[in-house]
Design a protein around this motif. Structure first.
Motif, PDB file in Angstrom:
ATOM      1  N   LYS A  29     -16.714  10.731   9.961  1.00 17.97           N
ATOM      2  CA  LYS A  29     -17.739  10.302  11.166  1.00 17.97           C
ATOM      3  C   LYS A  29     -17.269  11.080  12.446  1.00 17.97           C
ATOM      4  O   LYS A  29     -18.180  11.460  13.131  1.00 17.97           O
ATOM      5  CB  LYS A  29     -17.816   9.078  11.240  1.00 17.97           C
ATOM      6  CG  LYS A  29     -19.089   8.449  10.506  1.00 17.97           C
ATOM      7  CD  LYS A  29     -18.848   8.344   9.021  1.00 17.97           C
ATOM      8  CE  LYS A  29     -19.651   8.984   8.147  1.00 17.97           C
ATOM      9  NZ  LYS A  29     -19.186   8.817   6.544  1.00 17.97           N
ATOM     10  N   ASP A  74     -13.775  -0.303  -4.299  1.00 16.94           N
ATOM     11  CA  ASP A  74     -14.159   0.815  -5.328  1.00 16.94           C
ATOM     12  C   ASP A  74     -13.606   0.546  -6.788  1.00 16.94           C
ATOM     13  O   ASP A  74     -14.232   1.262  -7.576  1.00 16.94           O
ATOM     14  CB  ASP A  74     -13.583   1.795  -4.683  1.00 16.94           C
ATOM     15  CG  ASP A  74     -14.556   2.421  -3.526  1.00 16.94           C
ATOM     16  OD1 ASP A  74     -15.513   1.801  -3.010  1.00 16.94           O
ATOM     17  OD2 ASP A  74     -14.255   3.678  -3.160  1.00 16.94           O
ATOM     18  N   ALA A  82     -17.278   1.033   2.030  1.00 19.01           N
ATOM     19  CA  ALA A  82     -16.199   0.278   2.783  1.00 19.01           C
ATOM     20  C   ALA A  82     -16.704  -1.426   3.079  1.00 19.01           C
ATOM     21  O   ALA A  82     -16.021  -2.070   2.820  1.00 19.01           O
ATOM     22  CB  ALA A  82     -15.903   1.144   4.083  1.00 19.01           C
ATOM     23  N   ASP A  91       0.680  -1.241  -0.093  1.00 14.84           N
ATOM     24  CA  ASP A  91       0.045  -0.070   0.018  1.00 14.84           C
ATOM     25  C   ASP A  91       0.800   1.147   0.021  1.00 14.84           C
ATOM     26  O   ASP A  91       1.951   1.293   0.567  1.00 14.84           O
ATOM     27  CB  ASP A  91      -0.924  -0.012   1.174  1.00 14.84           C
ATOM     28  CG  ASP A  91      -2.019   1.151   1.074  1.00 14.84           C
ATOM     29  OD1 ASP A  91      -3.097   0.895   0.600  1.00 14.84           O
ATOM     30  OD2 ASP A  91      -1.789   2.237   1.774  1.00 14.84           O
ATOM     31  N   THR A  99      -8.458   5.104   1.674  1.00 18.16           N
ATOM     32  CA  THR A  99      -9.598   6.190   1.891  1.00 18.16           C
ATOM     33  C   THR A  99     -10.314   6.150   3.020  1.00 18.16           C
ATOM     34  O   THR A  99     -10.515   7.191   3.738  1.00 18.16           O
ATOM     35  CB  THR A  99     -10.405   6.122   0.663  1.00 18.16           C
ATOM     36  OG1 THR A  99      -9.679   6.049  -0.539  1.00 18.16           O
ATOM     37  CG2 THR A  99     -11.472   7.222   0.750  1.00 18.16           C
TER      38      THR A  99
HETATM   39  P1  FAD Z   1      -9.571   2.340  -0.762  1.00 20.12           P
HETATM   40  O1  FAD Z   1     -10.129   2.549   0.740  1.00 20.12           O
HETATM   41  O2  FAD Z   1      -9.487   3.676  -1.525  1.00 20.12           O
HETATM   42  O3  FAD Z   1      -8.183   1.924  -0.414  1.00 20.12           O
HETATM   43  C1  FAD Z   1      -7.229   1.630  -1.661  1.00 20.12           C
HETATM   44  C2  FAD Z   1      -5.780   1.744  -1.251  1.00 20.12           C
HETATM   45  O4  FAD Z   1      -4.960   1.270  -2.212  1.00 20.12           O
HETATM   46  C3  FAD Z   1      -5.348   3.210  -0.870  1.00 20.12           C
HETATM   47  O5  FAD Z   1      -4.400   2.925   0.349  1.00 20.12           O
HETATM   48  C4  FAD Z   1      -4.302   3.649  -1.891  1.00 20.12           C
HETATM   49  O6  FAD Z   1      -3.472   4.426  -1.581  1.00 20.12           O
HETATM   50  C5  FAD Z   1      -3.929   2.134  -2.235  1.00 20.12           C
HETATM   51  N1  FAD Z   1      -3.246   1.969  -3.383  1.00 20.12           N
HETATM   52  C6  FAD Z   1      -3.866   2.527  -4.699  1.00 20.12           C
HETATM   53  N2  FAD Z   1      -3.043   2.176  -5.970  1.00 20.12           N
HETATM   54  C7  FAD Z   1      -1.981   1.550  -5.529  1.00 20.12           C
HETATM   55  C8  FAD Z   1      -1.022   1.100  -6.124  1.00 20.12           C
HETATM   56  N3  FAD Z   1      -0.561   0.940  -7.288  1.00 20.12           N
HETATM   57  N4  FAD Z   1      -0.102   0.354  -4.976  1.00 20.12           N
HETATM   58  C9  FAD Z   1       0.090   0.379  -3.656  1.00 20.12           C
HETATM   59  N5  FAD Z   1      -1.134   0.675  -3.143  1.00 20.12           N
HETATM   60  C10 FAD Z   1      -2.100   1.519  -4.034  1.00 20.12           C
HETATM   61  N6  FAD Z   1     -18.100   4.231   2.985  1.00 20.12           N
HETATM   62  C11 FAD Z   1     -18.716   3.605   3.626  1.00 20.12           C
HETATM   63  O7  FAD Z   1     -19.257   2.566   3.505  1.00 20.12           O
HETATM   64  N7  FAD Z   1     -19.315   4.458   4.833  1.00 20.12           N
HETATM   65  C12 FAD Z   1     -19.029   5.751   4.915  1.00 20.12           C
HETATM   66  O8  FAD Z   1     -19.386   6.352   5.890  1.00 20.12           O
HETATM   67  C13 FAD Z   1     -18.137   6.317   4.113  1.00 20.12           C
HETATM   68  N8  FAD Z   1     -17.709   7.576   4.059  1.00 20.12           N
HETATM   69  C14 FAD Z   1     -16.930   8.270   3.171  1.00 20.12           C
HETATM   70  C15 FAD Z   1     -16.741   9.583   3.586  1.00 20.12           C
HETATM   71  C16 FAD Z   1     -15.762   9.935   2.534  1.00 20.12           C
HETATM   72  C17 FAD Z   1     -15.407  11.596   2.584  1.00 20.12           C
HETATM   73  C18 FAD Z   1     -15.249   9.442   1.386  1.00 20.12           C
HETATM   74  C19 FAD Z   1     -14.169   9.835   0.507  1.00 20.12           C
HETATM   75  C20 FAD Z   1     -15.529   8.115   1.367  1.00 20.12           C
HETATM   76  C21 FAD Z   1     -16.515   7.433   1.964  1.00 20.12           C
HETATM   77  N9  FAD Z   1     -16.713   5.999   1.942  1.00 20.12           N
HETATM   78  C22 FAD Z   1     -17.661   5.543   2.660  1.00 20.12           C
HETATM   79  C23 FAD Z   1     -16.550   5.248   0.756  1.00 20.12           C
HETATM   80  C24 FAD Z   1     -15.200   4.404   1.289  1.00 20.12           C
HETATM   81  O9  FAD Z   1     -14.237   4.970   1.757  1.00 20.12           O
HETATM   82  C25 FAD Z   1     -14.847   3.497   0.161  1.00 20.12           C
HETATM   83  O10 FAD Z   1     -15.972   2.668  -0.300  1.00 20.12           O
HETATM   84  C26 FAD Z   1     -13.815   2.648   0.523  1.00 20.12           C
HETATM   85  O11 FAD Z   1     -12.568   3.106   1.292  1.00 20.12           O
HETATM   86  C27 FAD Z   1     -13.186   1.593  -0.414  1.00 20.12           C
HETATM   87  O12 FAD Z   1     -12.285   0.563  -0.019  1.00 20.12           O
HETATM   88  P2  FAD Z   1     -11.154   0.063  -1.001  1.00 20.12           P
HETATM   89  O13 FAD Z   1     -10.468  -0.864  -0.004  1.00 20.12           O
HETATM   90  O14 FAD Z   1     -11.728  -0.337  -2.162  1.00 20.12           O
HETATM   91  O15 FAD Z   1     -10.274   1.131  -1.500  1.00 20.12           O
END
Ligand code: FAD
Ligand code: NAD
Length: 474
Positions: free
Chosen positions: A57, A321, A329, A33, A47
């Motif tokens: 929150k 995502d 999340a 990461d 994120t």
């Molecule tokens: P992410 O959490 O985006 O994690 C992906 C990770 O991969 C990151 O650390 C990134 O840096 C890393 N990455 C990317 N490319 C590379 C690479 N090439 N090499 C190494 N690392 C890499 N969802 C909810 O369910 N409830 C909520 O209350 C909620 N509130 C939110 C509030 C805000 C302001 C925002 C912006 C989003 C919110 N969400 C909420 C949405 C939620 O954050 C996302 O749906 C969730 O984080 C997605 O998880 P993920 O693991 O797919 O990706």
């Protein structure tokens, strides 16, 4: 070259959960990461933990305490002197919450013997991943029998309002304001616009939300969207629908942004101190070297997967995502668990029909299952049970009586098809209906479950009773 059973790229709620589950199942697991915090330290959690669910929150809770102090507590006979806010302290607290949770993930990685790489991961060929450090001067190639892509998403940029991180910001910027903007504009009245708009509105900003669509929260149950729209207006959120932003201009001298937008044929101008762009998020696939493995993305830039999050390439999976489905999340985490279990030979799956959705306004909006509109469109006959929180003793006791529960059951089989809540603690209450859906319950099942008195959960009980017109207290 180091070899692993599973390499996870991304340590958000999709990736870190997938890595932990894979390790629990005895698979030799690595997770890469690239996230760094403001001090340049690795900060797993993606994120969600760094700039999403958790910090938003934390601020929603802080700002609600302030709002309650000035608006709700006096109605309980509690007198307060001069109420004030200390934004710096509020932000420091939020940062502490993030730090505690991201440090917790590092601890979980260690405990589960997951090899953790802080840096960028990219495919070089097949299932070989090049891991580069943050300075890009140290590279290592590792290989996995299985790769899980969990790279998440980033805010959508719009040409009419280019983020400069000072006057025009995205959600991350809006989580980090060090003072309360007097006039705050937000482009997009979706989950982020409403949640962050609520935070700053409660702390004193005059908030205007410009929403391109003509309808407010069209994906939400129509009665709830209507009721919520009225409640948010009363709270001071000025939501302008059908508003298309044409241009923005930053004036450094006055420290303001002029926003030109159009509603129908009419042009409007608005001046704000800060402008937040909250127009959705897009999957992150750039820099991932997908071209080296010929892995395609769809028209929205998402990695294409089947119903089990498997890409067309054997042993390569994608979750969260970066693929289809809601950007939530808990959806990402469940996909991570199911993929890890399938890699280990188990028959896991994600039930996409029973995902809870929450918008953390006050009152909260929460739902699971189908809306009336979706059922009508699908030609599924249904019955509706409604119950208002104002008919509950507990809601009166707490002084928060806004909102209602709506339960939808199949007209013939009574199967629970959907539940829609607008009210205090709706985010917690919705768990009951999700559980019921997972057990294929009927509305009658909920109607026959004993709910503690006095609680807000009685609203769900009564709404289930109301499906057959036998609610007791309304
Ligand atoms: P992410 O959490 O985006 O994690 C992906 C990770 O991969 C990151 O650390 C990134 O840096 C890393 N990455 C990317 N490319 C590379 C690479 N090439 N090499 C190494 N690392 C890499 N969802 C909810 O369910 N409830 C909520 O209350 C909620 N509130 C939110 C509030 C805000 C302001 C925002 C912006 C989003 C919110 N969400 C909420 C949405 C939620 O954050 C996302 O749906 C969730 O984080 C997605 O998880 P993920 O693991 O797919 O990706
Ligand atoms: P969103 O899709 O929820 O809302 C974006 C809104 O912006 C939409 O209503 C859209 O019509 C509007 N819009 C798009 N372009 C526009 C333009 N040019 N002018 C005016 N309006 C425009 O997206 P979001 O609020 O940015 O949130 C991003 C993602 O993060 C969502 O998928 C959401 O699921 C997730 N999220 C979830 C929660 C939660 O679960 N409580 C909270 C925050 C974010």
């Amino acid at each position: 070259m180091k070899n692993y059973d599973v390499i996870v790229i991304g340590a958000g709620p999709g990736g870190y959960v997938a890595a932990i589950r894979a390790a629990q199942l005895g698979l030799k697991t690595a997770c890469v990461d690239r996230w760094l915090d403001a001090t340049g330290k690795p900060s797993p959690g993606g994120t969600c933990l760094n700039v999403g669910c958790i910090p938003s929150k934390a601020l929603l809770d802080s700002s609600l305490h302030y709002h309650n102090l000035t608006h709700l507590l006096p109605t309980h006979g509690i007198r307060i002197g001069d109420a004030g806010i200390d934004i710096a302290a509020m932000q420091t607290r939020k940062e502490k919450v993030i730090k505690m949770l991201t440090t917790g993930i590092k601890g979980l990685f260690k405990k589960n013997k997951i090899t953790w790489f802080s840096g960028e991961g990219a495919f070089v060929s097949g299932k070989r991943i090049e891991v580069s450090n943050h300075q890009n001067d140290d590279k290592e190639i590792i290989e996995g029998s299985n790769i899980i892509i969990a790279t998440g998403s980033a805010p959508v940029a719009i040409p009419a309002a280019v983020v400069d991180n000072q006057y025009i910001v995205d959600s991350t910027g809006a989580l980090n304001f060090q003072t309360v903007p007097e006039r705050l504009g937000i482009i997009g009245a979706g989950a982020i616009g409403l949640e962050l708009g609520s935070v700053w509105n409660r702390l004193g900003s005059n908030v205007v939300l410009l929403e391109a669509k003509d309808a407010f929260l069209p994906e939400v149950d129509h009665d709830i969207a209507k009721e919520a729209g009225k409640a948010f207006k009363r709270q001071g959120l000025d939501i302008r629908l059908g508003a298309l932003v044409e241009s923005t201009k930053i004036d450094e001298k006055t420290g303001s942004v002029t926003v030109v937008y159009r509603i129908g044929e009419e042009m409007h101008t608005m001046e704000v101190d800060k402008l937040v762009v909250a127009c959705g998020r897009q999957p992150i696939t750039s820099g991932l070297g997908l071209e080296h493995i010929a892995l395609a993305t769809d028209a929205q830039g998402r990695i294409e997967v089947d119903s089990h999050c498997h890409t067309p390439i054997d042993g390569i999976h994608a979750i969260g995502d970066v693929i289809r489905g809601p950007m939530l999340a808990h959806k990402a985490s469940e996909e991570g668990i199911a993929v890890a279990e399938r890699i280990a030979g188990q028959r896991s799956h994600v039930n996409y029909e029973a995902i809870p959705w929450v918008i953390y306004t006050h009152p909260e909006i929460a739902w699971a299952g189908k809306t009336e509109a979706a059922l009508e469109a699908a030609g599924i006959p249904f019955r509706v049970g409604r119950f208002p929180f104002r008919a509950l003793g507990r809601a009166h006791g707490s002084g928060e009586t806004d909102g209602f529960v709506k339960i939808l059951g199949h007209a013939k089989t009574d199967r629970l098809l959907g539940a829609h809540l607008f009210g205090n603690h709706a985010s917690e209450l919705v768990a009951e209906v999700v559980t019921a859906m997972e057990f294929s319950a009927c509305t009658e099942d909920i109607a026959r479950i004993i709910h503690a008195h006095p609680t807000l959960s009685e609203g769900i009980h009564e709404a289930a009773l109301a499906v057959e017109g036998r609610a007791i207290h309304f």
